[in-house]
Enzyme design. Structure first.
Site, PDB file in Angstrom:
ATOM      1  N   CYS A 187      13.085 -66.257  61.753  1.00 33.88           N
ATOM      2  CA  CYS A 187      13.049 -65.017  62.542  1.00 33.88           C
ATOM      3  C   CYS A 187      12.595 -63.874  61.630  1.00 33.88           C
ATOM      4  O   CYS A 187      11.766 -63.047  62.009  1.00 33.88           O
ATOM      5  CB  CYS A 187      14.435 -64.664  63.084  1.00 33.88           C
ATOM      6  SG  CYS A 187      15.333 -65.989  63.897  1.00 33.88           S
TER       7      CYS A 187
ATOM      8  N   CYS B  62      10.829 -67.632  71.213  1.00 36.98           N
ATOM      9  CA  CYS B  62      10.437 -67.403  69.814  1.00 36.98           C
ATOM     10  C   CYS B  62      10.571 -68.693  69.009  1.00 36.98           C
ATOM     11  O   CYS B  62       9.732 -68.994  68.162  1.00 36.98           O
ATOM     12  CB  CYS B  62      11.280 -66.296  69.189  1.00 36.98           C
ATOM     13  SG  CYS B  62      10.703 -64.626  69.618  1.00 36.98           S
TER      14      CYS B  62
ATOM     15  N   CYS C  65       8.826 -63.293  60.817  1.00 35.71           N
ATOM     16  CA  CYS C  65       8.055 -62.542  61.808  1.00 35.71           C
ATOM     17  C   CYS C  65       8.598 -61.125  61.981  1.00 35.71           C
ATOM     18  O   CYS C  65       7.846 -60.170  61.943  1.00 35.71           O
ATOM     19  CB  CYS C  65       8.034 -63.275  63.145  1.00 35.71           C
ATOM     20  SG  CYS C  65       6.884 -64.689  63.111  1.00 35.71           S
ATOM     21  N   HIS C  66       9.920 -60.984  62.176  1.00 30.95           N
ATOM     22  CA  HIS C  66      10.438 -59.671  62.589  1.00 30.95           C
ATOM     23  C   HIS C  66      10.787 -58.732  61.436  1.00 30.95           C
ATOM     24  O   HIS C  66      11.060 -57.566  61.663  1.00 30.95           O
ATOM     25  CB  HIS C  66      11.626 -59.847  63.542  1.00 30.95           C
ATOM     26  CG  HIS C  66      11.199 -60.418  64.859  1.00 30.95           C
ATOM     27  ND1 HIS C  66      10.407 -59.742  65.746  1.00 30.95           N
ATOM     28  CD2 HIS C  66      11.419 -61.632  65.420  1.00 30.95           C
ATOM     29  CE1 HIS C  66      10.169 -60.493  66.805  1.00 30.95           C
ATOM     30  NE2 HIS C  66      10.770 -61.658  66.643  1.00 30.95           N
TER      31      HIS C  66
HETATM   32  C1  HEC Z   1       5.999 -66.700  64.924  1.00 36.22           C
HETATM   33  C2  HEC Z   1       6.608 -65.380  64.881  1.00 36.22           C
HETATM   34  C3  HEC Z   1       7.989 -65.234  65.496  1.00 36.22           C
HETATM   35  C4  HEC Z   1       9.153 -65.849  65.099  1.00 36.22           C
HETATM   36  C5  HEC Z   1       9.342 -66.913  64.035  1.00 36.22           C
HETATM   37  C6  HEC Z   1      10.195 -65.259  65.904  1.00 36.22           C
HETATM   38  N1  HEC Z   1       9.691 -64.336  66.770  1.00 36.22           N
HETATM   39 FE1  HEC Z   1      10.744 -63.129  68.004  1.00 36.22          FE
HETATM   40  N2  HEC Z   1       9.024 -62.359  68.738  1.00 36.22           N
HETATM   41  C7  HEC Z   1       7.750 -62.697  68.314  1.00 36.22           C
HETATM   42  C8  HEC Z   1       6.770 -61.969  69.098  1.00 36.22           C
HETATM   43  C9  HEC Z   1       5.247 -62.074  68.952  1.00 36.22           C
HETATM   44  C10 HEC Z   1       7.492 -61.200  70.021  1.00 36.22           C
HETATM   45  C11 HEC Z   1       6.939 -60.240  71.089  1.00 36.22           C
HETATM   46  C12 HEC Z   1       6.544 -58.942  70.458  1.00 36.22           C
HETATM   47  C13 HEC Z   1       7.727 -58.252  69.847  1.00 36.22           C
HETATM   48  O1  HEC Z   1       8.579 -57.693  70.573  1.00 36.22           O
HETATM   49  O2  HEC Z   1       7.880 -58.328  68.612  1.00 36.22           O
HETATM   50  C14 HEC Z   1       8.918 -61.437  69.758  1.00 36.22           C
HETATM   51  C15 HEC Z   1       9.956 -60.830  70.414  1.00 36.22           C
HETATM   52  C16 HEC Z   1      11.291 -60.991  70.113  1.00 36.22           C
HETATM   53  C17 HEC Z   1      12.359 -60.269  70.740  1.00 36.22           C
HETATM   54  C18 HEC Z   1      12.213 -59.248  71.846  1.00 36.22           C
HETATM   55  C19 HEC Z   1      12.073 -57.861  71.303  1.00 36.22           C
HETATM   56  C20 HEC Z   1      11.890 -56.836  72.383  1.00 36.22           C
HETATM   57  O3  HEC Z   1      12.164 -55.665  72.092  1.00 36.22           O
HETATM   58  O4  HEC Z   1      11.488 -57.177  73.498  1.00 36.22           O
HETATM   59  C21 HEC Z   1      13.525 -60.716  70.181  1.00 36.22           C
HETATM   60  C22 HEC Z   1      14.931 -60.269  70.536  1.00 36.22           C
HETATM   61  C23 HEC Z   1      13.166 -61.705  69.203  1.00 36.22           C
HETATM   62  N3  HEC Z   1      11.793 -61.852  69.176  1.00 36.22           N
HETATM   63  C24 HEC Z   1      14.061 -62.405  68.412  1.00 36.22           C
HETATM   64  C25 HEC Z   1      13.722 -63.436  67.558  1.00 36.22           C
HETATM   65  C26 HEC Z   1      14.684 -64.290  66.874  1.00 36.22           C
HETATM   66  C27 HEC Z   1      16.196 -64.144  66.953  1.00 36.22           C
HETATM   67  C28 HEC Z   1      13.956 -65.213  66.160  1.00 36.22           C
HETATM   68  C29 HEC Z   1      14.463 -66.382  65.345  1.00 36.22           C
HETATM   69  C30 HEC Z   1      15.135 -67.398  66.111  1.00 36.22           C
HETATM   70  C31 HEC Z   1      12.561 -64.918  66.393  1.00 36.22           C
HETATM   71  N4  HEC Z   1      12.454 -63.868  67.249  1.00 36.22           N
HETATM   72  C32 HEC Z   1      11.515 -65.612  65.798  1.00 36.22           C
HETATM   73  C33 HEC Z   1       7.434 -63.543  67.274  1.00 36.22           C
HETATM   74  C34 HEC Z   1       8.335 -64.314  66.568  1.00 36.22           C
END
Ligand code: HEC
Ligand code: HEC
Length: 205
Positions: free
Chosen positions: A122, A166, A125-126
């Protein structure tokens, strides 16, 4: 989705012949601030509980109704309706209650663990890629303060559906909604959002 939740709030359901409003009256008063404090410790199940599970708890224990299945029935609508009563209030969960700290630790570990064929966590990416573009998306900090959100491409979106999405994107096996793994992640991610305003329902790409 909030108006759908309001309809469910007033709807009588289950063997007891009650609606949410029968006990909790006007949500604007009784649910104010509640959404900002979840997930919280649930002494009965000895686990953290989120809004979705609390709704199911009231349905089964108080109304004699069936629990909602994940993302079905009034689950997203009622969750959005309850969160919306805390609009603009700062998120703040209580890590001192029960064993919340343990769940926070578990969630943090998951957050920084790389998984899937893409070998991404997580945080990769974040945190590391935050602010950059990934496909057509601008990467955010991945906060939960706007959930449930309305996604332009596929409609209402819950926190656990988003987590699963995600995880799927890294080509890893997806844990079940409300599994210990995703509950721990919800605790940790909600904590990361401490102080952010509740924005439910927000609109997303
Ligand atoms: C390959 C990259 C990637 C990974 C790894 C990833 N995410 Fe994401 N995530 C994204 C993308 C692209 C979005 C949509 C755009 C944004 O809101 O960042 C997103 C959106 C989110 C959102 C929504 C945010 C919003 O304001 O709408 C959450 C909550 C989130 N991710 C949590 C997680 C968590 C917890 C993990 C680990 C389990 C994770 N992500 C792993 C790419 C990733
Ligand atoms: C018969 C009365 C009754 C009904 C009907 C009822 N509840 Fe509850 N509700 C309670 C009680 C008692 C509690 C506190 C104990 C607990 O957590 O179960 C509670 C707690 C809650 C909380 C947590 C509040 C907090 O401060 O953490 C939420 C959210 C909630 N209910 C939502 C609902 C929703 C949504 C419905 C309808 C689907 C509903 N309730 C139906 C009695 C009821």
């Amino acid at each position: 989705m909030v108006t759908d939740g309001e309809t469910w709030w007033n709807k009588v359901d289950g063997k007891e012949g009650k609606s949410c409003a029968s006990c909790h009256n006007d949500a604007a008063t009784t649910m104010k601030g509640v959404g900002a404090r979840y997930p919280k410790w649930d002494e009965a199940s000895k686990k953290p509980i989120n809004i979705e599970l609390q709704i199911n708890k009231c349905r089964t224990e108080q109304m004699g109704a069936e629990p909602f299945e994940f993302d079905k029935g009034g689950q997203i609508g009622l969750t959005a309706y309850i969160k919306h009563q805390s609009l603009g209030m700062p998120m703040g969960i209580d890590l001192k209650a029960g064993e919340m700290q343990k769940w926070w630790d578990m969630g943090k570990e998951t957050y920084y663990t790389r998984f899937g064929q893409l070998n991404l966590s997580c945080a990769n990416c974040h945190e590391d890629l935050m602010g950059k573009m990934i496909r057509a998306d601008h990467l955010s900090q991945g906060q939960t303060n706007g959930f449930p959100t309305y996604r332009l491409k596929d409609g209402n979106n819950s926190i656990h559906n988003r987590f699963r999405g995600c995880i799927r994107d890294t080509r890893a096996a997806q844990p079940k909604a409300f599994s210990d793994e995703l509950m721990a992640l919800e605790v940790y991610v909600a904590w990361r959002g401490t102080g952010l305003s509740v924005e439910t329902p927000s609109v997303r790409q």
